[in-house]
Every structure is written in C-alpha cells, then in structure tokens.
Scaffold this active site. Structure first.
Site, PDB file in Angstrom:
ATOM      1  N   ASN A 153      30.123  41.840  43.790  1.00  0.00           N
ATOM      2  CA  ASN A 153      31.551  41.716  42.923  1.00  0.00           C
ATOM      3  C   ASN A 153      30.783  41.060  41.599  1.00  0.00           C
ATOM      4  O   ASN A 153      30.505  39.691  41.738  1.00  0.00           O
ATOM      5  CB  ASN A 153      32.263  40.517  43.545  1.00  0.00           C
ATOM      6  N   ARG A 198      47.363  30.624  34.868  1.00  0.00           N
ATOM      7  CA  ARG A 198      48.243  31.447  34.313  1.00  0.00           C
ATOM      8  C   ARG A 198      49.656  31.187  34.522  1.00  0.00           C
ATOM      9  O   ARG A 198      50.242  30.685  35.314  1.00  0.00           O
ATOM     10  CB  ARG A 198      47.915  32.996  34.942  1.00  0.00           C
ATOM     11  N   ARG A 244      33.241  45.977  44.114  1.00  0.00           N
ATOM     12  CA  ARG A 244      34.640  45.726  43.808  1.00  0.00           C
ATOM     13  C   ARG A 244      34.775  46.070  42.377  1.00  0.00           C
ATOM     14  O   ARG A 244      33.912  45.749  41.352  1.00  0.00           O
ATOM     15  CB  ARG A 244      34.655  44.078  43.776  1.00  0.00           C
ATOM     16  N   HIS A 289      44.546  42.740  43.474  1.00  0.00           N
ATOM     17  CA  HIS A 289      44.370  42.007  44.960  1.00  0.00           C
ATOM     18  C   HIS A 289      44.873  42.976  46.046  1.00  0.00           C
ATOM     19  O   HIS A 289      45.099  42.778  47.072  1.00  0.00           O
ATOM     20  CB  HIS A 289      45.377  40.883  45.335  1.00  0.00           C
ATOM     21  N   GLU A 345      38.060  40.274  51.656  1.00  0.00           N
ATOM     22  CA  GLU A 345      37.975  41.425  50.788  1.00  0.00           C
ATOM     23  C   GLU A 345      36.497  42.089  50.921  1.00  0.00           C
ATOM     24  O   GLU A 345      36.276  43.257  50.836  1.00  0.00           O
ATOM     25  CB  GLU A 345      38.381  41.037  49.169  1.00  0.00           C
ATOM     26  N   GLU A 395      46.500  30.597  53.266  1.00  0.00           N
ATOM     27  CA  GLU A 395      45.941  29.856  54.513  1.00  0.00           C
ATOM     28  C   GLU A 395      46.071  28.422  54.887  1.00  0.00           C
ATOM     29  O   GLU A 395      46.076  28.153  55.888  1.00  0.00           O
ATOM     30  CB  GLU A 395      44.427  30.504  54.480  1.00  0.00           C
ATOM     31  N   MET A 454      45.399  23.314  43.553  1.00  0.00           N
ATOM     32  CA  MET A 454      46.508  22.911  44.394  1.00  0.00           C
ATOM     33  C   MET A 454      46.111  21.463  45.210  1.00  0.00           C
ATOM     34  O   MET A 454      46.992  20.671  45.491  1.00  0.00           O
ATOM     35  CB  MET A 454      47.154  23.992  45.275  1.00  0.00           C
TER      36      MET A 454
HETATM   37  N1  LIG Z   1      42.339  23.054  52.506  1.00  0.00           N
HETATM   38  C1  LIG Z   1      43.098  23.593  51.282  1.00  0.00           C
HETATM   39  N2  LIG Z   1      44.235  22.832  51.352  1.00  0.00           N
HETATM   40  C2  LIG Z   1      45.227  23.079  50.250  1.00  0.00           C
HETATM   41  N3  LIG Z   1      44.811  24.162  49.130  1.00  0.00           N
HETATM   42  C3  LIG Z   1      43.572  24.728  49.537  1.00  0.00           C
HETATM   43  C4  LIG Z   1      42.745  24.413  50.375  1.00  0.00           C
HETATM   44  N4  LIG Z   1      41.584  25.436  50.114  1.00  0.00           N
HETATM   45  C5  LIG Z   1      41.832  25.705  49.090  1.00  0.00           C
HETATM   46  N5  LIG Z   1      43.081  25.686  48.759  1.00  0.00           N
HETATM   47  C6  LIG Z   1      43.600  25.937  47.301  1.00  0.00           C
HETATM   48  O1  LIG Z   1      43.375  27.502  47.271  1.00  0.00           O
HETATM   49  C7  LIG Z   1      43.220  27.802  45.909  1.00  0.00           C
HETATM   50  C8  LIG Z   1      41.808  28.733  45.626  1.00  0.00           C
HETATM   51  O2  LIG Z   1      42.143  29.755  46.290  1.00  0.00           O
HETATM   52  P1  LIG Z   1      41.359  31.034  46.464  1.00  0.00           P
HETATM   53  O3  LIG Z   1      41.981  32.004  47.286  1.00  0.00           O
HETATM   54  O4  LIG Z   1      40.016  30.617  46.865  1.00  0.00           O
HETATM   55  O5  LIG Z   1      41.262  31.440  44.795  1.00  0.00           O
HETATM   56  P2  LIG Z   1      40.660  32.665  44.203  1.00  0.00           P
HETATM   57  O6  LIG Z   1      42.136  33.363  43.593  1.00  0.00           O
HETATM   58  O7  LIG Z   1      39.921  32.065  43.088  1.00  0.00           O
HETATM   59  O8  LIG Z   1      40.083  33.722  45.152  1.00  0.00           O
HETATM   60  C9  LIG Z   1      42.943  26.386  45.234  1.00  0.00           C
HETATM   61  O9  LIG Z   1      44.345  26.083  44.575  1.00  0.00           O
HETATM   62  C10 LIG Z   1      42.712  25.537  46.161  1.00  0.00           C
HETATM   63  O10 LIG Z   1      43.076  24.073  45.973  1.00  0.00           O
END
Ligand SMILES: Nc1ncnc2c1ncn2[C@@H]1O[C@H](COP(=O)(O)OP(=O)(O)O)[C@@H](O)[C@H]1O
Ligand SMILES: Nc1ncnc2c1ncn2[C@@H]1O[C@H](COP(=O)(O)OP(=O)(O)O)[C@@H](O)[C@H]1O
Lengths: 400, 400
Positions: A7, A241, A91, A180, A385, A334, A284
């Site tokens: 990727n 965004r 990718r 995605h 992915e 998740e 988040m």
């Molecule tokens: N254990 C967790 N609890 C709450 N939020 C989480 C947790 N793990 C990851 N996140 C949130 O998920 C987001 C990143 O998601 P990810 O799917 O890795 O992003 P990307 O779009 O870059 O692939 C961030 O906002 C992060 O805070």
C-alpha cells in the site's frame, strides 16, 4: 503461495507478507516519512517485537528495496530469497469507471491507472511507483491491482450522478465513485459467511468508520450507494474532512475568507471534521477523553459524528427497501461502542434491536451485537483489507 | 381585520390581501421585472380575469405605491381607502439565530434583520425595502415579519452544525438554518387538524417540493432537521440548484474550470439541478414530457430527483425514531404523483403503504393517499404561505 501486499502512499509504504497456504501473516510493517528528513522502516517480528530502522529513503523504489532486503535479512528475515515471493497485490486508490474488479497488472492496466491520476492526484502516482519499483526489482513478477473504487462500480446512475451540469460528468468524469471498497466487500462477505446466509440475497449496510469513514448500501451482493463521492471528503464527519456540507456555505466562506480552490481544498480536507469542530483532536479517543472532562465542544462533535451515521443508515435502509444486516468496522466501528449504541438507539421501527449487554465495552471482536429477536442482525466485523488484496491476487493468478 | 401580505424579492413584489373575518382573499397579484425594462403589475380580479398594467417601476416603494393604488382604484379596487388595511405581514427570508418566531416589526427588529443581511444578501434587503415603503406610505401601520428560517430554530446543535472549523460558526454564523419554514409549519399543522391528532405528539416529515425544495423532520411540533442549510442550495435536487454534492468535487471543478467564489456560486445556484443534469429545463413538467419521448437524461434526472427525496425520508425517519405522518406539498409535491409513487415504493419496512388508486393522477387536492392499514399516514396538503403570514400577523396583533 507467498504474496506480498503493498500500500504505497505519498510518504509511506505499508506492506504485509502472506503465506496463503495457511492464510498467515509472515511479516508486516511500513516505511514512514518517505522523502522527508527522518524517514524510517518499522516492522513487527513474529515475536511481537517492534523494530525501527532509520535510513534515508528518498524514493519509493529505494523504500521498497529496503523493505525487501529486510525480508531476506539474516537477522529479521523470513525468506531465503526474493524468488519465494510468488506475486504482489497492490492497493490502488482510484480506478475511475475503468475497473469494476481487481485485475492482473499489464501495460494496458498501467495506462488506465495513469488515466485515472486526474481523479486521485495524490494517490494514484505513488501506487504506480510501487508497481514499477516491484517490476524493476523482481522483473516479470505477477502483480495484481485491487482498487478502492471497484466494488462501487455497480451503483445505479441515479445514485452516482450529482446535480451538476451533465457536461462536467462527460468532461472530467465528475460523479460519485466511493472508496473503502475492499473493506466494505470484505466485511459484508465475511458476515454472511459467519451467519451462513446467502450474500447474493441480503440487504446490507456496512459502516466503515475510522479516521476516514464511509457507509455503503449493498443489495444482493452489489454496492448500490456509498457516502464518499468523487473524493473522500463527502459523507460522514471524519478526522479532518468535513463530510456533507452546504455547497452554498463553501462559496460563502471562500468569499469571506478570500480563499481560492486550493484554500478551499485545504479547509475541507485538513482543517475540518472532528478536529475542526472540536478544536481538540482528529482522534476519537481524545474526543472520548474530553467528554469525560465535560468538554462541550467534544460532546457536540461526538453527537454530530453519531447523528450522521444514523441518518445514513436510515437513508440507505430506504434505498434498500429494508435491512437485513448492519455491520460496523474500522477503528471507531470496531472499538467505540458508545457510537454503536447512539447510532442504534430508537431504530426499532426499522427492525434494529441492539443487545446492550453484548455491545457495551466490546472492542475489536467479531461479534453479533443485536438481540436474538432483532429483525436486523447487527455485527462488528474487524476489517482486513490486506488479506482481501492477497486473496484477490491469489484468485486472479490461479485462474490464469 | 384586513391584512396585506407582502413578499418582496429583488425584482418582484407579490401581494395578497386577506379579509381575516372570513379568511378570504380580497385581491392578489404581483409586480415583475421591478427595476428592469418592461416592468409590470399583474393581478387577478374576483371574477378570475387577469389584468396586466405596464409601468416603469424603478424601485420597491414605487411598485408598492402602485399596488396600493390599484387596491383603491375605482375600476379594479376592493377598498375605499388604504385606511381599511389594518396590518401588513411580510415574508422575511433570513432571521439567522435572532428570530425563532414571527414578530411585530419595531426599529429594534429592523436592526436585527439588517444584521442578518450578510446571510441572505439577495433577499433581506428587498424585504427591508418593503417594510420601509409601507411605513412611509401608511405611517404607523402595524407590521409583522414572518421568517423562512424561524420554524427551524428548534433544531438541536448536532443537526445544525457543519463539520467545519468551529471558529467559522462563531465568526460568520455558518450553520444550517433551513428555509420554507412557513410552509413546513403550515402543512404539518393543517394535516394534524384534518386528522384530529395532537400536533405536539407526532413524528412528521414534510416534503415541500417545488422549484426549490426542502424536507423537514418535525418531532412533537418542533423542527428537528431540514435539508436546506446556511443557504437554499443544500439538500434535494432543485430547479437550478445542485443540492447535496461532494465538497471535494467543487474544489476539483474550480481548479479545472478556473472558477472563483462567484463562479462557484453561479454554478451551484443557476446552472445545476434539474436544468444542469437534464440539459432540458428546470421545470419538472418539461422533464415529464421529455420522459414520454424516451429522453434518457430526463429519465436520469427524474430518478435522481426522486431518489434524493426517498433517502431523506429514510434519514429523517431514523432521526425521529419512526414516522407517523408524511406530507407532500409544493408544486411538484402536490401535483407530480409519479414522484410520490417512486418515493413511497418499497417503504413498507418503515410503515408506508401508498394507496395507488388514490394517488395516481391526483393533483393539487388535500387528500390522504396511504391505505387504511398503513402505519404511516401519507397526505397531500396544498401549502398556503401567505395565509400563514396573515394568520401570524393577526395573532400577534390580537395579543397586544
Ligand atoms: N480502542 C479504541 N477506542 C476508540 N476509538 C478507537 C480505538 N481504536 C481506534 N480508534 C479510533 O479509530 C480511528 C482510526 O481508525 P482507523 O480505521 O485505524 O483509521 P484509518 O481510516 O486511518 O484506517 C481514530 O479516530 C481512533 O481514535
Ligand atoms: N401540474 C403539475 N404537474 C407536475 N409538476 C408541476 C405541476 N404544477 C407545478 N409543477 C412543478 O412544480 C414546480 C414549481 O413549484 P412551486 O412550488 O410553484 O415552486 P416555487 O419553489 O418557485 O414556489 C415546477 O417544477 C413545476 O413544473
């Protein structure tokens, strides 16, 4: 069969090496700060130990060469020779209207990916660099391109056309493409496998919510709508965004702030979203922490974030004529169970009944989180992915 | 009580004179091409006969003076003297966050409407001209302002905030305001009156679909979300406005076409929507006609048009936690039954069952168009914004 998944981004190269006979990850890691001062390669050993190797990596081909050298390295490697790699899966971000599935890479394919550069000027060029670098390092190695956009090519025209002059579609291909796709496809198929229901006969909504996020409506195995558009700016509130916004508000802001097209692009891509609204962070987890401290803007941001997801689930249920299966995935989908709770609250009218005992505090596991009598099955399915790219690569090569 | 309702636009002044004792229209008409060559006043006599009087009308005060002179005219008039007019109700487009209901116009109110000019630079100034002209012609006459935005001021913050930097909200008031509030309020209350259900305990979606269009979610008598935003560009596909579109697509187009903020504003307001997508017309009757001839772009345009309405109904049902009442109004909502059919198709999962026999070919009548066993009552309610303005005016003055 050993497959390398790459990727390649503008300043990073992520990789995963799969032994497909066992569907096992043999090695994984990535180069960061590529082309910048302080570039390095970071990877995880089978023991779980993380290794960081600093090195000047000015270009994609140098970075990939360095990654490959560690794969055969005496100390860190898992391969005796690069010849053990049977194929590479890439990718590729934007396939425009040219690709509706993964393809074996040929000169013709490369030509078409080049034609799509206009639609993804920051993403397709590094993707192409990765493809060319691999071909230079292991000449003739079979390579496969897996597109973020391909899964969404089944959308009907009324879902992908904007209310803009038709001539802009003809001239520049301006329409919804969606992204995605690999994740939406993986988690929806996976859920049907787990549940033992026929993929071709389900009405599914997949919510891939991470730093970037998109929601997709899948009918009878085909994407019929998705929230991201020509670009990944549209739809949900994301890390930086803005997602959906009044077009009239944008010309208003440009006028007031004296922005040009580049200034607008910077505003909506980099200064908005969770970061812009909260003034705290794009992550988040930090919003959740600020809510604990009673921060009002963090609470507002979380509410906007959840409300948008909820509205799209309603909109797509209408597009699907009802819902069978709702799937959460991505970092937030998740892990952040409070978002799943908020999104599913008061949705019984459309058949959603969340099992709060199962959902509360549940992070990162594949699990059904609806009650047994819920008409809609709600699931968390961790996305993968890279494995999907490896599987596509295997499948295409075995057909040849 | 005789009430004059005025709707002053940049190049038009529409009026309706009501005898509120009988809720009857005494006179109605409007000036067009105000300030332009060929300006004229057109009105309808009680007999139904239409009269057109050409006259040079350079300014709003001249136009209003001319309208008033015909009201007391020997040949065309229905009043002996202007003193018979008890009050004037004005449509005012943008009340920002300053007005959440209709108000008696005072100097303070005028000051606040002036402060909202920035948010509606094309609309609030002519509204103000009308107010000042009336005060000059009949000094001291009671006047009331009825705002397009007021009904939506009950929206929760998570529905009205965009995913843009919070500072832009503080600096310029950039948020969703919504429009057509007078119509959404009128048709939703009217439907509850007709059905004999309590307005304060219903989950209602109102679809005001005309040349401009917006959909509103109303919970317990309060607007909780609406599709138009800071400006009337957002949401549905409209005559020449684009509605929802990827913000990233806009910066892309600006870059390619060399547009500045004014060029963008022109594109999304005047060259897009039904007109832009179909390349035929902004009028849905002409789209229907072109579909009869098998025109593919007309079919696409109609499908996009209907699909957006359907998605918002799903989204707002989710926001409301289920739906009791769905109301269609506006030129298209009242007349174009094929759109009502398309929007309500396959919506049984959320309780909508259209009575096709009643709906088919039904135009312009107040009518229930759902089946008796439909959980959601679907109605057509012809809108009457002028009557609502007159009623608000009466109510405010009688409280004094
Ligand atoms: N254990 C967790 N609890 C709450 N939020 C989480 C947790 N793990 C990851 N996140 C949130 O998920 C987001 C990143 O998601 P990810 O799917 O890795 O992003 P990307 O779009 O870059 O692939 C961030 O906002 C992060 O805070
Ligand atoms: N009988 C009809 N059948 C179909 N469409 C109609 C009919 N009458 C009006 N319309 C459509 O309604 C739209 C105008 O609606 P209207 O509510 O008058 O607009 P505005 O937003 O300007 O108030 C036009 O697209 C017109 O074609």
């Amino acid at each position: 069969m050993i497959i390398l998944v790459l990727n390649c981004g503008s300043s990073s190269v992520k990789y995963k090496l799969f032994d497909m006979s066992k569907q096992e990850v043999m090695a994984q890691g990535g180069v960061e700060k590529l082309g910048l001062p302080g570039s390095f390669l970071k990877f995880t050993l089978p023991s779980g130990e993380k290794v960081v190797l600093e090195k000047e990596l000015p270009e994609h081909n140098v970075a990939i060469q360095f990654i490959l050298s560690t794969l055969t390295d005496n100390k860190y490697g898992c391969l005796k020779s690069l010849n053990e790699i049977d194929a590479v899966g890439h990718r590729v971000v934007h396939g425009g209207e040219k690709f509706s599935s993964s393809v074996r890479i040929t000169n013709e394919v490369i030509g078409k990916v080049v034609e799509c550069i206009d639609l993804a000027p920051l993403h397709n060029p590094p993707n192409l660099k990765g493809i060319r670098a691999m071909d230079a390092i292991i000449p003739g190695i079979p390579q496969v391109a897996v597109f973020d956009t391909a899964f969404h090519q089944t959308m009907p025209d009324y879902a992908y056309m904007y209310g803009l002059p038709y001539s802009l579609y003809k001239k520049y291909g301006i329409r919804r493409y969606g992204f995605h796709g690999t994740s939406h496809r993986f988690v929806s198929q996976r859920a049907c496998d787990v549940l033992g229901v026929p993929y071709e006969k389900q009405r599914i909504i997949t919510a891939h919510i991470g730093n970037g996020g998109s929601i997709t409506a899948i009918k009878d195995g085909k994407s019929i709508d998705t929230t991201m558009g020509l670009t990944p700016v549209e739809g949900l509130l994301m890390g930086t965004r803005c997602g959906d916004v009044d077009a009239g508000a944008l010309s208003f802001i440009m006028d007031k702030e004296g922005l040009n097209a580049a200034g607008l692009s910077d505003l909506i891509n980099k200064q908005s979203g969770v970061m812009g609204l909260s003034s705290i962070s794009s992550d988040m987890r930090e919003i959740e922490a600020a809510i604990e401290d009673g921060d009002k803007k963090a609470i507002l941001t979380m509410n906007v974030y959840n409300y948008r997801i909820k509205k799209y689930i309603g909109a797509y249920a209408a597009a699907l004529g009802g819902l069978d299966l709702l799937i959460f995935t991505g970092g937030v989908g998740e892990n952040q169970w409070s978002t799943r709770t908020a999104v599913c609250r008061d949705m019984e009218f459309m058949g959603i009944k969340l099992d709060e005992a199962k959902n509360d505090h549940m992070r990162g596991q594949e699990m059904i989180i609806s009650t047994p009598d819920s008409k809609v099955t709600v699931m968390v399915v961790p996305t993968d992915e890279e494995l999907t790219i490896a599987k596509d690569t295997l499948e295409i090569l075995s057909k040849e």
